[in-house]
Design a protein around this motif. Structure first.
Motif, PDB file in Angstrom:
ATOM      1  N   ALA A  96       0.612  -1.143   0.034  1.00 46.13           N
ATOM      2  CA  ALA A  96       0.098  -0.073   0.323  1.00 46.13           C
ATOM      3  C   ALA A  96       0.673   1.195  -0.081  1.00 46.13           C
ATOM      4  N   THR A  97       0.290   2.201  -0.738  1.00 46.10           N
ATOM      5  CA  THR A  97       0.800   3.559  -0.656  1.00 46.10           C
ATOM      6  C   THR A  97       0.091   4.513   0.135  1.00 46.10           C
ATOM      7  N   HIS A  98       0.145   5.309   1.004  1.00 47.03           N
ATOM      8  CA  HIS A  98      -0.680   6.267   1.637  1.00 47.03           C
ATOM      9  C   HIS A  98      -0.365   7.650   0.954  1.00 47.03           C
ATOM     10  N   HIS A  99      -1.433   8.279   0.377  1.00 48.09           N
ATOM     11  CA  HIS A  99      -1.433   9.226  -0.267  1.00 48.09           C
ATOM     12  C   HIS A  99      -1.559  10.528   0.770  1.00 48.09           C
ATOM     13  N   ARG A 100      -2.770  10.665   1.377  1.00 51.90           N
ATOM     14  CA  ARG A 100      -3.283  11.499   2.182  1.00 51.90           C
ATOM     15  C   ARG A 100      -4.141  10.906   3.220  1.00 51.90           C
ATOM     16  N   SER A 101      -4.526  11.532   4.390  1.00 55.01           N
ATOM     17  CA  SER A 101      -4.983  11.057   5.186  1.00 55.01           C
ATOM     18  C   SER A 101      -6.619  11.658   5.312  1.00 55.01           C
ATOM     19  N   ALA A 102      -7.318  11.373   6.497  1.00 57.30           N
ATOM     20  CA  ALA A 102      -8.723  11.829   6.498  1.00 57.30           C
ATOM     21  C   ALA A 102      -8.926  12.005   8.020  1.00 57.30           C
ATOM     22  N   ARG A 103      -9.657  12.979   8.442  1.00 58.26           N
ATOM     23  CA  ARG A 103      -9.965  13.175   9.798  1.00 58.26           C
ATOM     24  C   ARG A 103     -11.499  12.812  10.346  1.00 58.26           C
ATOM     25  N   GLU A 104     -12.199  12.996   9.371  1.00 58.22           N
ATOM     26  CA  GLU A 104     -13.805  12.823   9.427  1.00 58.22           C
ATOM     27  C   GLU A 104     -14.405  12.282   8.027  1.00 58.22           C
ATOM     28  N   GLY A 105     -15.507  11.818   8.530  1.00 59.10           N
ATOM     29  CA  GLY A 105     -16.254  11.341   7.097  1.00 59.10           C
ATOM     30  C   GLY A 105     -16.347  10.016   6.937  1.00 59.10           C
ATOM     31  N   GLN A 106     -16.462   9.625   5.545  1.00 58.75           N
ATOM     32  CA  GLN A 106     -16.390   8.189   5.300  1.00 58.75           C
ATOM     33  C   GLN A 106     -15.682   7.765   4.227  1.00 58.75           C
ATOM     34  N   VAL A 107     -14.850   6.765   4.087  1.00 55.79           N
ATOM     35  CA  VAL A 107     -14.049   6.675   2.814  1.00 55.79           C
ATOM     36  C   VAL A 107     -14.911   5.617   2.040  1.00 55.79           C
ATOM     37  N   THR A 108     -14.685   5.436   0.452  1.00 55.96           N
ATOM     38  CA  THR A 108     -14.785   4.579  -0.081  1.00 55.96           C
ATOM     39  C   THR A 108     -13.856   3.544  -0.761  1.00 55.96           C
ATOM     40  N   ILE A 109     -13.997   2.502  -0.833  1.00 54.07           N
ATOM     41  CA  ILE A 109     -12.746   1.098  -1.014  1.00 54.07           C
ATOM     42  C   ILE A 109     -13.320   0.577  -2.283  1.00 54.07           C
ATOM     43  N   THR A 110     -12.674   0.777  -3.407  1.00 51.32           N
ATOM     44  CA  THR A 110     -13.013   0.228  -4.583  1.00 51.32           C
ATOM     45  C   THR A 110     -11.860  -1.140  -5.310  1.00 51.32           C
ATOM     46  N   ALA A 111     -12.214  -2.068  -5.303  1.00 54.96           N
ATOM     47  CA  ALA A 111     -11.279  -3.266  -5.726  1.00 54.96           C
ATOM     48  C   ALA A 111     -11.677  -3.245  -7.287  1.00 54.96           C
ATOM     49  N   THR A 112     -10.656  -3.339  -8.183  1.00 54.13           N
ATOM     50  CA  THR A 112     -10.834  -3.585  -9.633  1.00 54.13           C
ATOM     51  C   THR A 112      -9.760  -4.790 -10.050  1.00 54.13           C
ATOM     52  N   PRO A 113     -10.027  -5.576 -10.862  1.00 55.33           N
ATOM     53  CA  PRO A 113      -9.018  -6.511 -11.276  1.00 55.33           C
ATOM     54  C   PRO A 113      -7.874  -5.838 -12.017  1.00 55.33           C
ATOM     55  N   ILE A 114      -6.861  -6.466 -11.933  1.00 50.20           N
ATOM     56  CA  ILE A 114      -5.519  -6.008 -12.913  1.00 50.20           C
ATOM     57  C   ILE A 114      -5.164  -7.298 -13.646  1.00 50.20           C
ATOM     58  N   HIS A 115      -5.448  -8.301 -12.790  1.00 48.45           N
ATOM     59  CA  HIS A 115      -5.150  -9.728 -13.537  1.00 48.45           C
ATOM     60  C   HIS A 115      -6.117 -10.816 -12.873  1.00 48.45           C
ATOM     61  N   LEU A 116      -7.065 -11.236 -13.939  1.00 45.41           N
ATOM     62  CA  LEU A 116      -7.946 -12.579 -12.986  1.00 45.41           C
ATOM     63  C   LEU A 116      -7.567 -13.668 -13.947  1.00 45.41           C
ATOM     64  N   GLY A 117      -6.604 -14.435 -13.257  1.00 47.62           N
ATOM     65  CA  GLY A 117      -6.170 -15.832 -13.724  1.00 47.62           C
ATOM     66  C   GLY A 117      -6.954 -16.879 -13.202  1.00 47.62           C
ATOM     67  N   GLY A 118      -6.315 -18.305 -13.508  1.00 51.03           N
ATOM     68  CA  GLY A 118      -7.010 -19.295 -12.935  1.00 51.03           C
ATOM     69  C   GLY A 118      -6.138 -19.764 -11.752  1.00 51.03           C
ATOM     70  N   THR A 119      -5.010 -19.433 -11.347  1.00 49.40           N
ATOM     71  CA  THR A 119      -4.155 -19.652 -10.215  1.00 49.40           C
ATOM     72  C   THR A 119      -3.861 -18.429  -9.246  1.00 49.40           C
ATOM     73  N   LEU A 120      -3.754 -17.082  -9.956  1.00 44.24           N
ATOM     74  CA  LEU A 120      -3.620 -16.084  -9.225  1.00 44.24           C
ATOM     75  C   LEU A 120      -4.349 -14.977  -9.769  1.00 44.24           C
ATOM     76  N   THR A 121      -4.886 -14.064  -8.865  1.00 47.66           N
ATOM     77  CA  THR A 121      -5.462 -12.856  -9.064  1.00 47.66           C
ATOM     78  C   THR A 121      -4.634 -11.507  -8.613  1.00 47.66           C
ATOM     79  N   THR A 122      -4.579 -10.232  -9.291  1.00 48.98           N
ATOM     80  CA  THR A 122      -4.187  -9.182  -8.568  1.00 48.98           C
ATOM     81  C   THR A 122      -5.335  -8.050  -8.888  1.00 48.98           C
ATOM     82  N   HIS A 123      -5.444  -7.472  -7.676  1.00 48.25           N
ATOM     83  CA  HIS A 123      -6.280  -6.430  -7.844  1.00 48.25           C
ATOM     84  C   HIS A 123      -5.661  -4.884  -7.384  1.00 48.25           C
ATOM     85  N   GLU A 124      -6.177  -3.992  -7.735  1.00 46.07           N
ATOM     86  CA  GLU A 124      -5.851  -2.598  -7.377  1.00 46.07           C
ATOM     87  C   GLU A 124      -6.948  -2.097  -6.514  1.00 46.07           C
ATOM     88  N   VAL A 125      -6.660  -1.674  -5.376  1.00 48.47           N
ATOM     89  CA  VAL A 125      -7.842  -1.406  -4.374  1.00 48.47           C
ATOM     90  C   VAL A 125      -7.632   0.253  -4.301  1.00 48.47           C
TER      91      VAL A 125
END
Length: 147
Positions: A94-123
């Protein structure tokens, strides 16, 4: 009457196996995670900053990693379920770019690679203004599902 066979998220081809549905774990519940979307192409969740802050009043980096790994792993398990498999995490960064003090965060995972043995996702973790707070990359190993 038989129910129609499941198809992939694009509705293209019948799937042999039913898609796995996300179930929150104990930590997810304590962190206040809510699921908004779940598919092979995208998993989206939210989490409040309140209750997930470190001693300086900022969103805890560990909370970002925990929720990011959960959402990325859920995305991998959904993909794995299309093959009758499950997934286990083998690497997360993970790389932390900035932070938050309040509110809500949204977390979104999308595939970089969807294989039969390994998957890699960006979140991506973003704040309410859509600013990127953290970027994670998670790799999962797909394995035979044990009952």
């Amino acid at each position: 009457m038989n129910a129609p066979s499941p198809t992939d998220a694009a509705g293209n081809q019948p799937l042999e196996h039913e898609l796995w549905k996300i179930t929150l774990g104990e930590l997810d519940e304590k962190m206040g995670v809510k699921i908004l979307e779940e598919s092979v192409e995208r998993v989206v969740a939210t989490m409040p900053v309140e209750g997930n802050r470190q001693s300086f009043g900022l969103l805890h980096g560990g909370a970002s990693l925990a929720v990011g790994e959960a959402v990325g792993s859920w995305a991998a398990v959904i993909h794995a379920s299309t093959m009758g498999k499950t997934a286990v995490g083998v690497d997360v960064s993970a790389t932390h770019h900035r932070s938050a003090r309040e509110g809500q965060v949204t977390i979104t995972a999308t595939p970089i690679h969807l294989g039969g043995t390994l998957t890699t996702h960006e979140v991506l973790i973003t704040n309410e203004a859509g600013q990127r707070l953290c970027t994670l990359r998670i790799t999962n190993l797909l394995m035979k599902r044990h009952k």
